[in-house]
Design an enzyme around this catalytic site. Structure first.
Site, short mmCIF file in Angstrom:
data_model
loop_
_atom_site.label_atom_id
_atom_site.label_comp_id
_atom_site.label_asym_id
_atom_site.label_seq_id
_atom_site.Cartn_x
_atom_site.Cartn_y
_atom_site.Cartn_z
N ASP A 141 0.88 -1.17 0.00
CA ASP A 141 0.00 0.00 0.00
C ASP A 141 0.92 1.22 0.00
O ASP A 141 1.51 1.56 1.01
CB ASP A 141 -0.89 -0.05 1.26
N GLU A 183 -7.21 0.49 -4.60
CA GLU A 183 -7.26 0.40 -3.14
C GLU A 183 -8.61 -0.13 -2.63
O GLU A 183 -8.62 -1.01 -1.77
CB GLU A 183 -6.92 1.77 -2.53
N LYS A 199 2.89 11.11 -3.60
CA LYS A 199 1.84 10.40 -4.36
C LYS A 199 0.93 11.39 -5.10
O LYS A 199 0.41 11.07 -6.17
CB LYS A 199 1.02 9.56 -3.38
N ASP A 207 -12.86 5.71 2.49
CA ASP A 207 -11.44 5.79 2.86
C ASP A 207 -11.08 7.21 3.28
O ASP A 207 -10.95 8.11 2.44
CB ASP A 207 -10.61 5.35 1.63
#
Ligand code: AMP
Length: 618
Positions: free
Chosen positions: A25, A187, A87, A211
């Site tokens: 992850d 994800e 990211k 999330d």
């Protein structure tokens, strides 16, 4: 077509059982790595018994690079040399991030172009891919220490909304870290796998994955049918997370106690202490009714009710996004079969309550919300390694497919291990004024330069109406049917001129040969990346040079003699440097030329020049 497991050390095709594949992850704030053990999938802890690796990198002046907790310690004391949130930059151009570049304390090069962003530390320029690879290397080291063996294969997760460029940048980061990235998975798909929600095959399942991390919020609605995951919709807010809840508590205390009038709370240390106290309060309120702490002679207190009141607006933002996602999926909340919570901030009871209320059912929260995505990635990895027969493996493309672009670079259109049938496309343009024909060369392989890959065929798109370089819009489409036959179409969108070819991409290549090609690509990953970044820097420099010379010529009367002279000098210098093979120097001089040209361009207000500065050339 099947997966070909190969041992990268020996080059032999491996028995599937011997093959450890890790699940990663790669997060905005934290990253984790998980593997399948006798007890099931587990995250791998570091020396401090912590599963999380902060996604941060610190560059010391002397060149030493730190990743993880030791880098996080430097974020306040050495902010310009500490990289975080990389990211958010993956696969992004300068224009993409123009709105939020102030967020970064380190130097993200500012140019108003479509080139991919770079980050500058001293005289060196790094791509987000290179920086992410440093985080991946750290995770790789961690598992290798834990398992006592080297690993070379991984499944990496990305947000469901990541586009092809962002996914490709993530794959490249893996390759650069010495990892063969067998799959990039979403994800929310990983989180659903962690909860085993794919196992009920009696009917299609609709899943909502909520999330909420430290700085980002995503909601995804998935459909799982016969083991196949489909993303029905995504929504969210890339600037909403746990940090905002901390800030609300800080503001609440600041208002009650008029902290703004106390010099201590204006200092960096004071602000930092207040932020930490607020985060502690938020965490404490997960299990306790109230929280209090003494800070600089102030008793700072907060209870559940006040916290709920002050964070209502934030919670509502998440719920509104959920509603939009449900609408986009053309569903009602009660049609959602399961709700899954991901991200540290979903530990907050106010979030759990609001989410359960919206969907009319309790959310899945048995697993650690920080770990679910990595766990799911490890489950997917175990399936690929043949250790888990519950999930079905679909046919895939064993090698990447793409075309040749300027300088002999391979531009991947369908990455390796994509399930088939599949379709993907990208737009290109010309690099020469009035170009009528365009040769399209199709290649297969993992290397960055086409000369190291396998040529599958080529064809010419003829009859493009004469236009200035950069203006034609040529769409290249790759289509692979269930039998693995590749069809490549090229179409100029302004004139509708089109042509196509069909290729059997598997024809005449054995599994051993494919294995060899993969090994070569892993062995040469670093050199290949170096060649690619150099070629990209040279291409960018050539474009900038061409357009700045054109620009000066067209608008010379608007500028002073001094300005024209400086532009010419900078351009001459860059022209020489292009041959230097030094990408950092080339980047630096491109930046100098761009910076000098920017106010002049403003003066000229010439939109066509701006146009000529951008665009990928074929
Ligand atoms: P992630 O990016 O998923 O690691 O999320 C980290 C975020 O989760 C940070 O904002 C943390 O403050 C938050 N967090 C972690 N534990 C808790 C907790 N028990 N209660 C509330 N927030 C938490």
């Amino acid at each position: 077509m099947a997966m070909i497991p190969i041992n990268l050390q020996t080059g032999e095709v491996q028995k599937q059982q011997d093959n450890v594949i890790v699940g990663i992850d790669l997060g905005t704030t934290n990253s984790l790595v998980a593997v399948l053990t006798d007890k099931g999938p587990m995250v791998v802890e570091g020396d401090q018994k912590d599963a999380l690796v902060p996604s941060m990198i610190h560059f010391e002046k002397e060149g030493k690079i730190r990743v993880g907790w030791s880098a996080k310690e430097k974020v306040l004391t050495d902010p310009t040399r500490t990289i975080f949130s990389v990211k958010r930059l993956m696969g992004k151009s300068y224009k993409d991030i123009a709105g939020f570049k102030d967020l970064y304390s380190y130097k993200v090069i500012e140019e108003d172009t479509d080139e991919l962003v770079k980050i500058q530390i001293d005289d060196k320029f790094y791509s987000p891919t290179e920086l992410s690879s440093m985080i991946l290397k750290e995770l790789k080291k961690r598992v290798e220490r834990h398992l006592g063996q080297t690993i070379s294969k991984a499944v990496i997760t990305v947000p469901a909304y990541f586009n092809d460029n962002q996914r490709q940048a993530t794959r490249d980061a893996g390759k650069l870290a010495g990892l063969d990235v067998l799959r990039i998975i979403n994800e929310p798909t990983a989180a659903s796998l962690a909860y085993g929600l794919n196992k009920d095959t009696s009917k299609a399942q609709k899943i909502a994955v909520f999330d909420l991390g430290g700085g980002t919020f995503d909601i995804s609605i998935l459909n799982i049918e016969n083991g196949i995951f489909e993303v029905l919709s995504t929504n969210g807010d890339t600037f909403l997370g746990g940090d905002d809840f901390d800030r609300t508590i800080m503001n609440y205390w600041a208002e009650i106690h008029k902290l703004g009038e106390t010099p201590y709370f204006q200092s960096d240390i004071g602000k930092q202490d207040l932020r930490l106290a607020a985060e502690n309060a938020k965490r404490a309120l997960t299990t306790n009714e109230s929280y209090s702490v003494m800070l600089a002679n102030f008793k700072l207190e907060i209870n559940q009710d006040s916290f709920q009141r002050i964070s209502e607006a934030l919670v509502n933002r998440t719920i509104n996004a959920c509603q939009r996602a449900i609408n986009d999926a053309q569903l009602n909340p009660d049609q959602i079969d399961h709700v899954v919570l991901v991200g540290g901030s979903t530990r907050m009871p106010i979030i759990k309550t609001a989410v359960s209320k919206l969907f009319g059912k309790p959310a899945n929260d048995m697993l650690d919300p920080d770990e679910v995505v990595a766990i799911g990635a490890a489950i997917q990895a175990s399936v690929l390694a043949g250790q888990n027969k519950d999930l079905l493996l679909l046919d895939i493309t064993p090698l990447s497919l793409g075309i040749e672009t300027v300088g002999g670079l391979m531009d991947v259109i369908i990455p390796r291990n994509t399930t088939i049938p599949t379709k993907a496309g990208r737009q290109y343009t010309t690099s020469i004024d009035g170009q009528k024909n365009l040769k399209i060369s199709v290649y297969q392989g993992e290397r960055d330069l086409v000369e190291d890959n396998r040529k599958l065929g080529e064809f010419v798109l003829k009859g493009i109406p004469p236009m200035p370089a950069g203006l034609p819009k040529i769409e290249i489409q790759f289509l692979i049917n269930a039998d693995g036959i590749l069809q490549v179409k090229a179409k100029e969108l302004r004139s509708n001129v089109e042509t196509q070819i069909q290729i059997n991409s598997q024809y005449g290549i054995s599994e051993e040969e494919m294995g060899k090609m993969l090994i070569e690509s892993m062995k040469n990953a670093e050199q290949d990346m170096a060649k690619r970044v150099l070629l990209e820097a040279v291409n960018e420099a050539k474009n900038v040079l061409l357009s700045s010379r054109k620009f000066v010529k067209q608008h010379a009367e608007l500028f002073s003699v001094q300005e024209v002279e400086t532009m010419n000098q900078l351009a001459d210098k860059l022209e020489l440097t292009i041959t230097s093979q030094d990408k950092d120097l080339i980047n630096k001089e491109v930046q100098e030329l761009n910076q000098y040209a920017a106010p002049l361009a403003h003066k000229a207000m010439d939109a066509t020049i701006q146009h000529a500065l951008k665009g990928k050339k074929i």
